[in-house]
Design a protein around this motif. Structure first.
Motif, PDB file in Angstrom:
ATOM      1  N   ARG A   1       0.811  -1.217   0.000  1.00  0.00           N
ATOM      2  CA  ARG A   1       0.000   0.000   0.000  1.00  0.00           C
ATOM      3  C   ARG A   1       0.845   1.268   0.000  1.00  0.00           C
ATOM      4  N   GLY A   2       2.147   1.119  -0.011  1.00  0.00           N
ATOM      5  CA  GLY A   2       3.016   2.287   0.007  1.00  0.00           C
ATOM      6  C   GLY A   2       2.967   3.053   1.311  1.00  0.00           C
ATOM      7  N   ARG A   3       2.658   2.349   2.411  1.00  0.00           N
ATOM      8  CA  ARG A   3       2.574   2.999   3.724  1.00  0.00           C
ATOM      9  C   ARG A   3       3.841   2.730   4.525  1.00  0.00           C
ATOM     10  N   THR A   4       4.172   3.647   5.390  1.00  0.00           N
ATOM     11  CA  THR A   4       5.259   3.439   6.338  1.00  0.00           C
ATOM     12  C   THR A   4       4.691   3.432   7.757  1.00  0.00           C
ATOM     13  N   ALA A   5       5.489   2.949   8.691  1.00  0.00           N
ATOM     14  CA  ALA A   5       5.077   2.876  10.090  1.00  0.00           C
ATOM     15  C   ALA A   5       6.322   2.920  10.952  1.00  0.00           C
ATOM     16  N   GLU A   6       6.109   3.102  12.239  1.00  0.00           N
ATOM     17  CA  GLU A   6       7.217   3.071  13.192  1.00  0.00           C
ATOM     18  C   GLU A   6       7.058   1.837  14.067  1.00  0.00           C
ATOM     19  N   PHE A   7       8.159   1.119  14.254  1.00  0.00           N
ATOM     20  CA  PHE A   7       8.138  -0.132  15.002  1.00  0.00           C
ATOM     21  C   PHE A   7       8.931   0.032  16.299  1.00  0.00           C
ATOM     22  N   PHE A   8       8.248  -0.153  17.424  1.00  0.00           N
ATOM     23  CA  PHE A   8       8.872   0.011  18.732  1.00  0.00           C
ATOM     24  C   PHE A   8       9.213  -1.369  19.286  1.00  0.00           C
ATOM     25  N   VAL A   9      10.514  -1.606  19.417  1.00  0.00           N
ATOM     26  CA  VAL A   9      11.044  -2.940  19.680  1.00  0.00           C
ATOM     27  C   VAL A   9      11.447  -3.094  21.139  1.00  0.00           C
ATOM     28  N   ILE A  10      11.085  -4.236  21.716  1.00  0.00           N
ATOM     29  CA  ILE A  10      11.565  -4.595  23.053  1.00  0.00           C
ATOM     30  C   ILE A  10      12.960  -5.186  22.877  1.00  0.00           C
TER      31      ILE A  10
ATOM     32  N   SER B   1      -0.413   5.506  24.934  1.00  0.00           N
ATOM     33  CA  SER B   1      -1.621   4.816  24.451  1.00  0.00           C
ATOM     34  C   SER B   1      -2.838   5.416  25.145  1.00  0.00           C
ATOM     35  N   ASP B   2      -3.000   6.715  24.996  1.00  0.00           N
ATOM     36  CA  ASP B   2      -4.047   7.432  25.716  1.00  0.00           C
ATOM     37  C   ASP B   2      -5.410   7.419  25.039  1.00  0.00           C
ATOM     38  N   ARG B   3      -5.510   6.790  23.868  1.00  0.00           N
ATOM     39  CA  ARG B   3      -6.776   6.801  23.119  1.00  0.00           C
ATOM     40  C   ARG B   3      -7.308   8.229  23.001  1.00  0.00           C
TER      41      ARG B   3
ATOM     42  N   CYS C   1       6.008   4.168  25.428  1.00  0.00           N
ATOM     43  CA  CYS C   1       5.890   3.716  26.823  1.00  0.00           C
ATOM     44  C   CYS C   1       5.182   2.362  26.881  1.00  0.00           C
ATOM     45  N   PRO C   2       5.799   1.346  27.488  1.00  0.00           N
ATOM     46  CA  PRO C   2       5.152   0.047  27.598  1.00  0.00           C
ATOM     47  C   PRO C   2       3.798   0.141  28.300  1.00  0.00           C
ATOM     48  N   LEU C   3       2.813  -0.536  27.723  1.00  0.00           N
ATOM     49  CA  LEU C   3       1.436  -0.524  28.209  1.00  0.00           C
ATOM     50  C   LEU C   3       0.854   0.893  28.206  1.00  0.00           C
ATOM     51  N   GLY C   4       1.553   1.813  27.564  1.00  0.00           N
ATOM     52  CA  GLY C   4       1.071   3.184  27.447  1.00  0.00           C
ATOM     53  C   GLY C   4       1.145   3.989  28.718  1.00  0.00           C
ATOM     54  N   ARG C   5       1.755   3.459  29.757  1.00  0.00           N
ATOM     55  CA  ARG C   5       1.738   4.115  31.069  1.00  0.00           C
ATOM     56  C   ARG C   5       2.973   4.988  31.280  1.00  0.00           C
ATOM     57  N   TYR C   6       2.751   6.099  31.940  1.00  0.00           N
ATOM     58  CA  TYR C   6       3.833   7.044  32.185  1.00  0.00           C
ATOM     59  C   TYR C   6       3.420   7.970  33.315  1.00  0.00           C
ATOM     60  N   ASP C   7       4.365   8.721  33.810  1.00  0.00           N
ATOM     61  CA  ASP C   7       4.088   9.756  34.800  1.00  0.00           C
ATOM     62  C   ASP C   7       5.079  10.892  34.567  1.00  0.00           C
TER      63      ASP C   7
ATOM     64  N   SER D   1      12.434   2.599  20.463  1.00  0.00           N
ATOM     65  CA  SER D   1      12.621   1.742  21.631  1.00  0.00           C
ATOM     66  C   SER D   1      11.326   1.548  22.407  1.00  0.00           C
ATOM     67  N   HIS D   2      11.128   0.312  22.827  1.00  0.00           N
ATOM     68  CA  HIS D   2      10.005  -0.039  23.716  1.00  0.00           C
ATOM     69  C   HIS D   2      10.551  -0.582  25.030  1.00  0.00           C
ATOM     70  N   GLY D   3      11.805  -0.199  25.298  1.00  0.00           N
ATOM     71  CA  GLY D   3      12.431  -0.624  26.539  1.00  0.00           C
ATOM     72  C   GLY D   3      13.101  -1.979  26.425  1.00  0.00           C
ATOM     73  N   MET D   4      13.492  -2.514  27.575  1.00  0.00           N
ATOM     74  CA  MET D   4      14.243  -3.764  27.616  1.00  0.00           C
ATOM     75  C   MET D   4      13.376  -4.974  27.938  1.00  0.00           C
ATOM     76  N   HIS D   5      12.444  -4.832  28.886  1.00  0.00           N
ATOM     77  CA  HIS D   5      11.724  -6.012  29.386  1.00  0.00           C
ATOM     78  C   HIS D   5      10.205  -5.859  29.381  1.00  0.00           C
ATOM     79  N   HIS D   6       9.674  -4.893  28.680  1.00  0.00           N
ATOM     80  CA  HIS D   6       8.226  -4.661  28.618  1.00  0.00           C
ATOM     81  C   HIS D   6       7.622  -4.494  30.013  1.00  0.00           C
ATOM     82  N   ARG D   7       8.264  -3.710  30.818  1.00  0.00           N
ATOM     83  CA  ARG D   7       7.711  -3.391  32.133  1.00  0.00           C
ATOM     84  C   ARG D   7       7.343  -1.911  32.150  1.00  0.00           C
TER      85      ARG D   7
END
Length: 217
Positions: free
Chosen positions: A65-74, A165-167, A141-147, A101-107
């Motif tokens: 489809r000629g689309r690009t995306a960003e891939f966040f890797v653990i 992931s704030d919808r 941010c893993p699981l979309g959570r942050y502070d 980056s999606h971090g090291m351990h998905h925490r």
């Protein structure tokens, strides 16, 4: 604008944690969503976790489809069964995709110790940079959570953009980007509803207020 976030595409392989399997969507649903958004410049696509379906399923459909995306890797899962290998990550980049980056351990990155935060935000990025041979400038941010502490650390480490992931709607060019994450029960019709989300001024205002407050915690 709206950021759509995918995780696994197809049937979750054996061993995928239940919490993660809840974010795997069928390949048919994925294709319908891609056809729905077409070439709309106000819709950005991203993928979290670094599942092997990123290259086995998603990449060919995006290329068609000629689309690009960003891939966040653990980073800590590189080369594990069901996850991307270092060669896969390089292949995504060679295909014109972004890698973050999606971090090291998905925490969750909230309230980590200093050592844990260093591993998630620095060591994981360094590992991906070694794989790619170039800087990694974005994170999700893993699981979309942050502070507030998470955001402060990410700014200090000079990440150019951070995804949650704030919808909620996102504003082009802002440092913190909200996303709508698809879950197993979501359909292309649900995504069509999200795409109409920004048509109402009161909804856009509520989204801005909600995400602003979350960043102050």
């Amino acid at each position: 604008m709206i950021n759509l976030c995918f995780h696994g595409i197809g049937a979750p392989p054996h061993g995928v944690p239940t919490a993660e399997a809840a974010y795997w969507i069928g390949a048919d649903t994925f294709r319908r969503v891609l056809d729905l958004v077409g070439e709309r410049p106000d819709v950005r696509l991203s993928f979290d976790d670094g599942n092997s379906s990123d290259v086995d399923v998603a990449l060919p459909e995006l290329a068609d489809r000629g689309r690009t995306a960003e891939f966040f890797v653990i980073a800590g899962r590189l080369g594990e069964p069901g996850s991307l290998s270092a060669d896969d990550v390089r292949g995504l980049r060679a295909a014109g995709m972004g890698v973050g980056s999606h971090g090291m351990h998905h925490r969750v990155w909230r309230r980590l110790s200093r050592a844990e935060q260093h591993e998630e935000l620095v060591v994981a990025r360094d590992l991906l940079q070694d794989v790619l041979g170039e800087p990694v400038r974005t994170a999700a941010c893993p699981l979309g959570r942050y502070d507030r502490g998470t955001l402060t650390a990410l700014r200090r480490l000079r990440y150019d953009r951070v995804y949650t992931s704030d919808r909620a709607l996102a504003r082009p060019g802002t440092w913190r980007q909200a996303r709508f994450s698809l879950r197993a029960h979501d359909t292309a019709d649900d995504v069509a509803t999200w795409l109409r989300h920004g048509d109402r001024y009161t909804t856009r205002l509520a989204d801005s207020a909600r995400t602003f407050v979350k960043g102050l915690r």
